[in-house]
Enzyme design. Structure first.
Site: not given
Length: 494
Positions: A111-112
């Site tokens: 998700f980064k």
């Protein structure tokens, strides 16, 4: 009118968004927060018609008010392009009654990517806007995912260098291979003998070293951060909650205005704080459920109002959450203290000196939007297996922590509110833990044999991010003690 940013720890002069993005961390050690949280302007009924890029603009223009429309759209379109393997950017899968918001379709399958794809563009644009001629040195600590996503985002970006510190024995084999094989003349990766909190504390100490800053300024360098302490990381994370709500309305799963619960697996608190900001913008979110693993410092905080990092640090199969100092919680503390910088500073000093603090009853009342839950290693593995057996859908260990917490919450509360679970990483990133949870017959396989087995089992293609590191050469082999981090930085920057 520009939305300005101030530090959580002092009454210093407010800054523009671009200035706050450039600095990353305030000089007093505090985090930058907007002076107010803007209201979402677009009607909920229209959200579903927007692309991810259009949604990003509608959210970010409210926070980054000193960027022109042209500048901001250029940043957004440069970030959310074909480096994502789905046109939707953040697709939603309905599995066993919950909506899994898949945030792992970027170039590093975690998700980064959702925020770190845009941060280099925001940062370099901010530098031009503020006539910064120094080379920007991105200094970051990672528990596994931020590091690779930041490295990929900043690799060979003109006018920048990036130095990433990670706990040598505290990330998955795939995570480590992704980082140490990173190409780019301006990229530096260093393992430390210690845990993530040691790495994070070391980075904060370097940021806080005024003498070092002056020395490096003389050499033409300026520090900034790619961690979620940078407001340029946090704001883009708000976008995917707004986008998910719109898509669920478009698909008829929600009526506009209907409330949802959000469950987020979290260690550093940035991802769930973004959901809290989305709620404060007017997105109809009811409960914000904070899911922890065995390092349940946040669970205990939401139960008691006492934050206490004086406890055993446990290495788990969800290493990105193996954190005892949740940096972004400071932004919530500031908010629930009534935007009180003096109170926030007092509590952060107590955390620094005593390793703990206790919030007031009034502050506790102000965080009733949040619920805490945690999942043990056994519960995490069991959840992966049960969801796969029931639906054929495979989730990673971090997402499984959230799913386990959600299942327990639903059983205990009987709450039938539709729920979005933030699915924060691809199962391919934690293949061994995922496959061993599904069946213990895989012990003898190598990590990359397991990757192929997972592909067969799940009926999904191996992500390019995994394929590219199969035979990749290790380019970064440096390891140091935690107290030698500054020396390593000085050595790199000459």
């Amino acid at each position: 009118m520009n939305l300005m940013y101030r530090s959580t720890r002092s009454h210093s002069e407010p800054m523009t968004a671009s200035q706050a993005i450039l600095k990353g961390l305030a000089e007093d050690g505090g985090l930058f927060v907007p002076q107010s949280i803007p209201e979402l302007k677009i009607p909920l009924e229209q959200l579903g018609k927007l692309t991810y890029q259009e949604t990003a603009y509608e959210v970010m223009k409210l926070f980054f008010t000193d960027f022109t429309e042209e500048e901001l759209k250029k940043c957004i379109n440069s970030a959310y392009d074909d480096k994502f393997d789905t046109s939707e950017i953040a697709p939603i899968t309905n599995a066993d009654g919950a909506f899994y918001l898949e945030l792992f379709h970027g170039s590093t399958i975690a998700f980064k990517d959702m925020a770190l794809s845009i941060l280099p563009h925001l940062l370099t644009t901010a530098a031009k806007k503020n006539q910064v001629t120094d080379e920007i040195v991105i200094l970051t600590a990672t528990s596994g995912d931020t590091g690779k996503a930041a490295l990929a985002g900043f690799a060979d970006v003109d006018g920048t260098k990036i130095i990433v510190f990670y706990p040598k024995d505290g990330v998955s084999p795939i995570q480590e291979k992704q980082m140490v094989t990173q190409k780019g003349e301006n990229t530096f990766v260093i393992g430390i003998k210690g845990n993530f909190d040691d790495a994070q504390n070391g980075v904060k100490a370097i940021f806080g070293n005024k003498e070092l800053a002056v020395t490096l300024k003389g050499k033409g360098y300026q520090f900034s951060s790619a961690n979620s302490i940078n407001i340029g990381r946090l704001v883009p994370q708000i976008v995917y909650y707004v986008y998910a709500y719109g898509k669920l309305c478009e698909k008829g799963e929600l009526q506009p205005g209907e409330k949802i619960n959000v469950v987020v697996p979290t260690g550093n608190f940035g991802n769930i704080l973004a959901a809290f900001y989305a709620k404060n913008m007017g997105l109809p979110i009811d409960k914000l459920i904070c899911a922890s693993n065995d390092n349940k410092v946040l669970f205990d905080f939401f139960q008691s109002g006492a934050y206490d990092r004086n406890r055993e640090f446990i290495l788990t199969t969800s290493p990105s959450m193996d954190i005892l100092i949740s940096s972004n919680l400071e932004r919530l503390i500031y908010k629930i203290a009534g935007d009180d910088a003096d109170k926030t500073l007092e509590l952060m000093k107590a955390l620094s000196t005593d390793g703990k603090y206790i919030i007031t009853d009034g502050m506790k009342e102000n965080m009733k939007d949040f619920l805490g839950g945690y999942a043990t290693e056994q519960e995490t593995a069991k959840t992966i297996k049960q969801l796969y057996d029931k639906t054929g859908y495979v989730i990673d260990t971090h997402t499984a922590v959230a799913a386990a917490v959600y299942n327990k919450y639903q059983t205990e509360s009987k709450d039938t509110t539709k729920t979005v679970i933030a699915s924060t990483a691809s199962p391919y990133k934690f293949t061994r833990s995922v496959m061993e949870a599904i069946d213990n017959k895989y012990d003898s396989m190598t990590d990359f044999e397991l990757v192929d087995e997972l592909s067969t089992l799940s009926g999904t293609a191996v992500p390019p991010a995994i394929e590219e590191i199969r035979q990749a050469e290790v380019l970064h082999e440096k390891v140091c003690d935690a107290d030698k981090m500054q020396l390593m930085v000085e050595e790199i920057l000459g």
